[in-house]
Design a protein around this motif. Sequence first.
Motif, PDB file in Angstrom:
ATOM      1  N   SER A 140      32.596   9.786  91.655  1.00 49.17           N
ATOM      2  CA  SER A 140      31.923   8.900  92.968  1.00 49.17           C
ATOM      3  C   SER A 140      30.897   8.895  92.167  1.00 49.17           C
ATOM      4  CB  SER A 140      32.109   9.176  94.391  1.00 49.17           C
ATOM      5  OG  SER A 140      32.074  10.726  94.206  1.00 49.17           O
ATOM      6  N   PHE A 141      30.228   9.956  92.001  1.00 47.32           N
ATOM      7  CA  PHE A 141      28.912  10.167  91.212  1.00 47.32           C
ATOM      8  C   PHE A 141      28.065   9.379  89.935  1.00 47.32           C
ATOM      9  CE2 PHE A 141      30.990  13.201  88.863  1.00 47.32           C
ATOM     10  CZ  PHE A 141      29.620  12.626  87.516  1.00 47.32           C
ATOM     11  N   TRP A 142      29.971   9.184  89.301  1.00 48.30           N
ATOM     12  CA  TRP A 142      29.590   7.784  88.016  1.00 48.30           C
ATOM     13  C   TRP A 142      29.247   6.874  89.065  1.00 48.30           C
ATOM     14  CZ3 TRP A 142      32.269   3.966  85.743  1.00 48.30           C
ATOM     15  CH2 TRP A 142      32.175   3.929  84.345  1.00 48.30           C
ATOM     16  N   GLN A 154      23.177  13.125  97.662  1.00 47.95           N
ATOM     17  CA  GLN A 154      21.729  13.316  96.596  1.00 47.95           C
ATOM     18  C   GLN A 154      21.190  12.158  95.726  1.00 47.95           C
ATOM     19  OE1 GLN A 154      21.567  16.332  97.393  1.00 47.95           O
ATOM     20  NE2 GLN A 154      19.799  16.582  95.967  1.00 47.95           N
ATOM     21  N   VAL A 155      22.977  11.520  95.222  1.00 46.57           N
ATOM     22  CA  VAL A 155      22.277  10.254  94.385  1.00 46.57           C
ATOM     23  C   VAL A 155      21.526   9.077  94.933  1.00 46.57           C
ATOM     24  CG1 VAL A 155      23.593   8.590  92.945  1.00 46.57           C
ATOM     25  CG2 VAL A 155      24.547  10.701  93.025  1.00 46.57           C
ATOM     26  N   ILE A 215      28.080  15.033  97.908  1.00 48.67           N
ATOM     27  CA  ILE A 215      27.385  14.017  95.851  1.00 48.67           C
ATOM     28  C   ILE A 215      26.387  12.889  96.545  1.00 48.67           C
ATOM     29  CG2 ILE A 215      28.120  13.391  94.159  1.00 48.67           C
ATOM     30  CD1 ILE A 215      29.889  16.061  94.151  1.00 48.67           C
ATOM     31  N   ILE A 216      26.925  11.825  96.965  1.00 51.91           N
ATOM     32  CA  ILE A 216      26.618  10.421  97.199  1.00 51.91           C
ATOM     33  C   ILE A 216      24.741  10.523  97.994  1.00 51.91           C
ATOM     34  CG2 ILE A 216      27.002   8.191  98.588  1.00 51.91           C
ATOM     35  CD1 ILE A 216      28.508   8.999  95.952  1.00 51.91           C
ATOM     36  N   THR A 264      29.875   2.676  97.948  1.00 50.70           N
ATOM     37  CA  THR A 264      30.368   3.615  97.074  1.00 50.70           C
ATOM     38  C   THR A 264      31.727   4.140  97.445  1.00 50.70           C
ATOM     39  OG1 THR A 264      28.181   3.877  96.742  1.00 50.70           O
ATOM     40  CG2 THR A 264      29.239   5.531  95.341  1.00 50.70           C
TER      41      THR A 264
END
Lengths: 328, 311
Positions: B144-146, B251-252, B248-249, B179
């Motif tokens: 997902s971060f990609w 954070q991104v 993670i999302i 996302t």
Amino acid sequence: MKMSKVLEVKGLTTQFESKNGPLTVVDQVDFIVEKGEVLGIVGESGCGKSVTSLSILQLLDKHGTISSGEVFYQNINLVEKNEKEMKKIRGKEISMIFQDPMTSLNPVLTIGKQIGEVIEQHEKLKGQEVKQKVVKLLQLVGIPRADEIYHEYPHRLSGGMKQRVMIAIAIACNPTLLIADEPTTALDVTIQAQILDLLRSLKDEMDMSMLLITHDLGVVAEMCDRVVVMYAGQVVETTDTRTLLRHPKHPYTIGLIQSTPHQSKGEKRLKSILGQVPTPDQFSHGCRFVERCPKAMEICQSTAPPLYDVDSHTSCRCWLYENKGDVI
Amino acid sequence: MKQFILNRILSGILVIFGVSIFSFLLIHFIPGDPVRIMLGINATPEQVERLTHHLGLDKPLLVQYGQYIANLFQGDFGTSLKTGRPVLTEILDRFPETVKLAVFGLLIAVVIGISLGILAARFKDTIIDKLCTVFATLGVSIPSFWLAILLVMVFSVKLAWFPIANGTNFRDLILPACTLGVVASTMIMRLTRNGMVEVLSNDYIRTARAKGLEDRLILFRHALRNVLIPVVTVIGLQLAGLLGGAVIIEQVFNWPGLGTLALGAIMSRDFPLIQGTVLFMGVVYVTINILVDILYSVIDPRVEMGVKEAS
């Protein structure tokens, strides 16, 4: 008095796709259902009885197609009808009840909804009118506390009750023809008799004709006026019920009758027909019954017999009657 | 029905009790002296003693837990070591942002997942079905971060349609929600598709066809409700997961939700805040699960009955 035909099936052939090309499951089937009569279709499992009935309403799954033949309902050929036109016939003109009431009702919809929606679909009634009609139907098929059952879900009902609900759905729009595919097979013996009684009285009351599919000759004796015996996708004998039970012609019919238990005869061991119905990819070039037939002759191995007219109301697909009747 | 809901709530409380023990013990799981770890190696013995006393770590374990629970009942989750504000305030400040992101993301997932699932089942074994399978496989296998970084590259940097990660407006919400939505939709899609294929072969669908019903009614009234039974469970679990903060999302995209809060707390060794977020996420999870169970019994009338028979 000449009766009028409600349904006439002519040369109906239904095929299913398979890895090795199409398989003919129903082969050149002919029969007529007269107005007000009950026609039985009898045969073992795998003889094409159910596929025949599903073909009439074009309810086959996507692997099955009617490859030739005609199905006349009140002189209209249903095979030529498209899906949209068939929707107007299903549930209104011709309706159907199935073998297993346990799985034939939707578990997440109330009984009232499942009966009501067929009325909404075909009779354009709404709201309270639908509800009143549904409650009346529930009473008509012998369900007690109809008002309460209306709001119940199928899992609260017994098998016999569920089949009564299925019958209520089938008769909701006063159909002309009712197709009952093994309506009592999945039920207890005591319940079977009740359901048959109900079907018979509804048929008379509502002036319906009925196509009854069964493997049970007891049900045939009880219910049917005439009978079509099917074997391996073909009609092998057509006659009236009395003649069929007293003077069966085709060796297969004789075998079926002999393998039905009779209390009065006090036999110790029941006769059976050896072997099994061949699957469509194993049909012989000769008579399809040849491998199980006690009276098989040389010609049966090589050449398929035609359907012979034995007398005015009996026809039989067997070489034994070669010199006794005309080929149809 | 009341009995059913009551049972669910009681067992939920039991689970939360378990989570509270876990979050309480969290501080004791750390090897060495937690206070020293929090304060760093340059702390004076007085500072260490003061914090130990402040956190109540000098008392017996059982007394500490009793105090912890008593405080919880008064809405006191402790005080953040970093900001000095009550933990609950910190959490409640961030929670609405996480709810916004989770609900919007899940909405996208449900819409994409269920519609593609129905489409794939309706056109089973055709090119449409296969394209949907490719989409599902990609969705499951792409990290997902990609995907998040890819979306930022394309839509924020190259096309400049959306801002780059600096606010909490609706426009800032779209990319992170997409996302989350795309990733979550793949599971919903596969479940819907397989469920639909199975349900459509059921006898009651043949009954519905024999009634002469419109295809639309057969698909939505007769099939979809049966398909939704397992799908709702997964949607519920996904919602619970997202409400716990998509770490993670968030954070991104620099989204100020629970995920960034928890990550920040871990980075700065803010133990009261970590304990608070763990407990809070537990409560959210349990609550969503209870709601899903209730919804479940609304969709499938047989569920309630099973519980009654079992109890």
